[in-house]
Design a protein around this motif. Sequence first.
Motif, short mmCIF file in Angstrom:
data_model
loop_
_atom_site.label_atom_id
_atom_site.label_comp_id
_atom_site.label_asym_id
_atom_site.label_seq_id
_atom_site.Cartn_x
_atom_site.Cartn_y
_atom_site.Cartn_z
N ARG A 1 -4.12 7.97 2.25
CA ARG A 1 -4.88 6.49 2.20
C ARG A 1 -5.79 6.56 3.29
N GLY B 1 -15.78 0.43 5.48
CA GLY B 1 -14.76 -0.43 4.71
C GLY B 1 -14.28 -0.06 3.56
N VAL C 1 -12.17 2.33 0.67
CA VAL C 1 -10.79 2.83 0.91
C VAL C 1 -10.46 3.90 -0.53
N GLU D 1 -9.23 4.48 5.00
CA GLU D 1 -10.15 3.30 4.91
C GLU D 1 -11.32 3.89 5.85
N LYS E 1 0.78 -1.12 0.11
CA LYS E 1 0.00 0.09 0.03
C LYS E 1 1.04 1.13 0.08
#
Length: 398
Positions: free
Chosen positions: A221, A227, A229, A223, A204
């Motif tokens: 990033r 759930g 992303v 999340e 990632k």
Amino acid sequence: MKRTLFILISVVLVGLFFLIRNNSDVEEIQEDNVIFIEEAEPVITIETFPIEKDDTFAAIMERMGYSYEEMESVLAAGEDIYDFTNIKLGNKFVIQKKDGVFDAIVYDINSEEQAVITKDHEGKFVVTKRDIVYEIEQTQTSGVIESSLFVAGNKAGLQDRTILELADIFAWEIDFATVIQEGDSFSLLYEKRIRNGESGPDGKVYAAKFENSGKEFTAVRFEDPDGGVGYYTIDGESLQKPFLKAPLRYSRISSGFSYARFHPVTQSTDPHRAIDYAAPIGTPILATGEGVVKRAGWNGGYGNFISIRHNDTWITQYAHLSRYAVGAGERVEQGQVIGYVGSTGWSTGPHLHYEMVKNGTKVNPLTVEMPAGEPIKGEWVGTFEGVKSMFKEFFDGV
């Protein structure tokens, strides 16, 4: 009489003393002689079977010592998990045994998952899927572009897949096929993954910065609690927008936006309110936004041509295609392949001619102000701020 009684009592007490002492000694002796049997660790053995040229699953199963019937049983067991007839040259099967007894056969499906063949209590084959386990090192790197993003990325220690990931993250902000120039720079925080002591595929990207022509773009990033992303700017604005910056990935531009371009076919100087992307014939063309295909057919000098209406304001148009992947009236999603690069119509070589039309007027795709991405949901702001705080040092100075 009393003397006799005293002597008897003394004898009894002395006898009890020695009896208790002897029993204690026996217990100590017994404890000292207890043998504790520890269960021995099983002996694990591994045998590897690389997939060679012209190998079939039946052939490699036979090489591993299994019959044709057993091979068919594995295929049936894995029907809903993985089709073993799709094994790839260069990959391998690994047989694991415990104390010489079959334990499992493992096959890497891709860089993230592996298929595992085991047996149940009845001795029947069972196929399951599991994530590949890596050791993860959080790594930070940066680079300055001198010739290309790929060269700079490789020089900074990035694998090609991570360079492409970086381009995908900023695909709504930067046209990497046209506007990247010498002196642009990037930094990113990502996962470097290790497996069995060797470097694996990078994982990632947690955070990134990209400076293009003096303007800095940021990405975190996130999340979300549902759930999902996605990547957001440090101000919490989604990087995913209604339009991608480019309809092709990782190609190069051959002709820029101009109001007066000499056309090599017509031998005249005409406005060129579009971007031409030079790319090999067959390169997939992406819809830059969601919409409905208005037209997919021949259009004179445009050759094979697609027009997509996105809403009452925006239309995008794609010309000189070699073939189509959609038809008129179809609804398409952003990033969906709609056709392939060609050289039809008034074209001197393989390329894609790309136009954006705003309220009926052609505009420069490179400079037109695009609709903004959605801000992060209010109920998620606190969680996002917590994630962002973990990268404070990385973003210091932004």
